[in-house]
Design a protein around this motif. Structure first.
Motif, short mmCIF file in Angstrom:
data_model
loop_
_atom_site.label_atom_id
_atom_site.label_comp_id
_atom_site.label_asym_id
_atom_site.label_seq_id
_atom_site.Cartn_x
_atom_site.Cartn_y
_atom_site.Cartn_z
N VAL A 52 12.52 9.34 2.92
CA VAL A 52 13.92 8.96 2.68
C VAL A 52 14.86 9.84 3.51
N LEU A 53 15.62 9.21 4.39
CA LEU A 53 16.63 9.93 5.18
C LEU A 53 17.91 10.08 4.36
N ASP A 54 18.35 8.99 3.76
CA ASP A 54 19.48 9.03 2.83
C ASP A 54 19.44 7.78 1.97
N GLY A 55 20.10 7.86 0.81
CA GLY A 55 20.04 6.78 -0.16
C GLY A 55 19.15 7.19 -1.33
N ILE A 56 18.89 6.25 -2.23
CA ILE A 56 18.05 6.53 -3.41
C ILE A 56 17.15 5.34 -3.69
N LEU A 87 -3.86 3.60 2.08
CA LEU A 87 -5.05 3.69 2.95
C LEU A 87 -6.19 2.79 2.48
N HIS A 88 -6.28 2.55 1.17
CA HIS A 88 -7.39 1.74 0.65
C HIS A 88 -6.96 0.32 0.29
N GLU A 89 -5.72 -0.01 0.67
CA GLU A 89 -5.16 -1.35 0.45
C GLU A 89 -5.33 -1.82 -0.99
N LYS A 90 -4.96 -0.94 -1.91
CA LYS A 90 -5.02 -1.24 -3.34
C LYS A 90 -3.67 -1.78 -3.81
N PRO A 91 -3.67 -2.66 -4.82
CA PRO A 91 -2.39 -3.15 -5.35
C PRO A 91 -1.56 -1.98 -5.90
N ALA A 92 -0.28 -2.01 -5.63
CA ALA A 92 0.62 -0.95 -6.09
C ALA A 92 0.72 -0.96 -7.61
N LEU A 93 0.66 0.22 -8.21
CA LEU A 93 0.82 0.35 -9.66
C LEU A 93 2.29 0.27 -10.07
N CYS A 94 3.17 0.50 -9.11
CA CYS A 94 4.61 0.50 -9.38
C CYS A 94 5.36 -0.27 -8.29
N SER A 95 6.59 -0.66 -8.61
CA SER A 95 7.50 -1.22 -7.61
C SER A 95 8.43 -0.11 -7.14
N VAL A 96 8.90 -0.24 -5.90
CA VAL A 96 9.88 0.71 -5.36
C VAL A 96 11.05 -0.09 -4.83
N GLN A 97 12.24 0.19 -5.38
CA GLN A 97 13.44 -0.58 -5.07
C GLN A 97 14.58 0.36 -4.70
N ALA A 98 15.42 -0.09 -3.76
CA ALA A 98 16.60 0.69 -3.36
C ALA A 98 17.70 0.54 -4.41
#
Length: 195
Positions: A52-56, A87-98
């Motif tokens: 992250v350069l800037d933002g949240i 790296l192992h192309e596993k489904p994400a356990l969480c979402s990441v949103q701006a």
């Protein structure tokens, strides 16, 4: 130069050889995700990790009842990546949103693999960051459970002054694992104490 920010971050703990710096700078891609957009979504394979350069950003998961639980916020000069998932192309356990328009330096699985192969010092730092992040998340979860909602809110404000003006209160409530009305009561109580 934007990508020099990531070099400065890596160099805090290890001296990165110039040959690796040149490779690293070419691997990361400046990206902007707008408020409400996703870096990745729970259940889908992440395509990118990010610095992250800037933002949240907020990292969260949703339970069977549709309730969001925020694990953490990522601010300027923070990482948002699960190396194992990437790296192992596993489904994400969480979402990441701006939460607000956020400028990132992103990298793909292929970029990570190239980094590991050609940049041993930088790869070692990335692995250390990933391990430290997992430890920090677990420690933070444990600490959050041992403190009251008021103490957790005070800690958040202490560590990130002014953050309550940038993050919607319902997200802060989800992070504290309380209802927005409870957070409103806590804020009123704090204001009365200051008066």
């Amino acid at each position: 130069m934007i990508s020099s920010r990531i070099i400065d971050f890596f160099s805090q703990t290890h001296e990165i050889p110039q040959s690796e710096i040149e490779i690293l700078i070419n691997l990361v891609k400046p990206t902007t995700i707008l408020k409400g957009e996703f870096l990745y979504i729970e259940g889908k394979t992440p395509k990118h990790g990010a610095f992250v350069l800037d933002g949240i950003l907020r990292e969260y998961y949703t339970d069977a009842k549709g309730v969001d639980y925020i694990r953490r916020f990522a601010y300027q000069n923070w990482w948002m990546v699960d190396l194992y998932e990437l790296l192992h192309e596993k489904p994400a356990l969480c979402s990441v949103q701006a939460i607000e328009d956020t400028n990132l330096l992103t990298f793909t699985k292929k970029d990570c693999e190239l980094l590991i192969k050609k940049c041993p010092t930088a790869a070692s730092v990335l692995r250390e960051i990933s391990a430290a992040e997992k430890y920090s998340l677990a420690k933070n979860e444990k600490k959050k459970r041992s403190l009251s909602a008021l103490e957790n809110y005070e800690t958040l404000l202490q560590n990130h002054p002014g953050i309550e003006k940038r993050i919607p209160l319902f997200h802060i409530a989800a992070y504290l694992n309380i209802k927005p009305e409870s957070l409103s009561r806590i804020r009123k109580q704090m204001n009365l104490t200051k008066s």
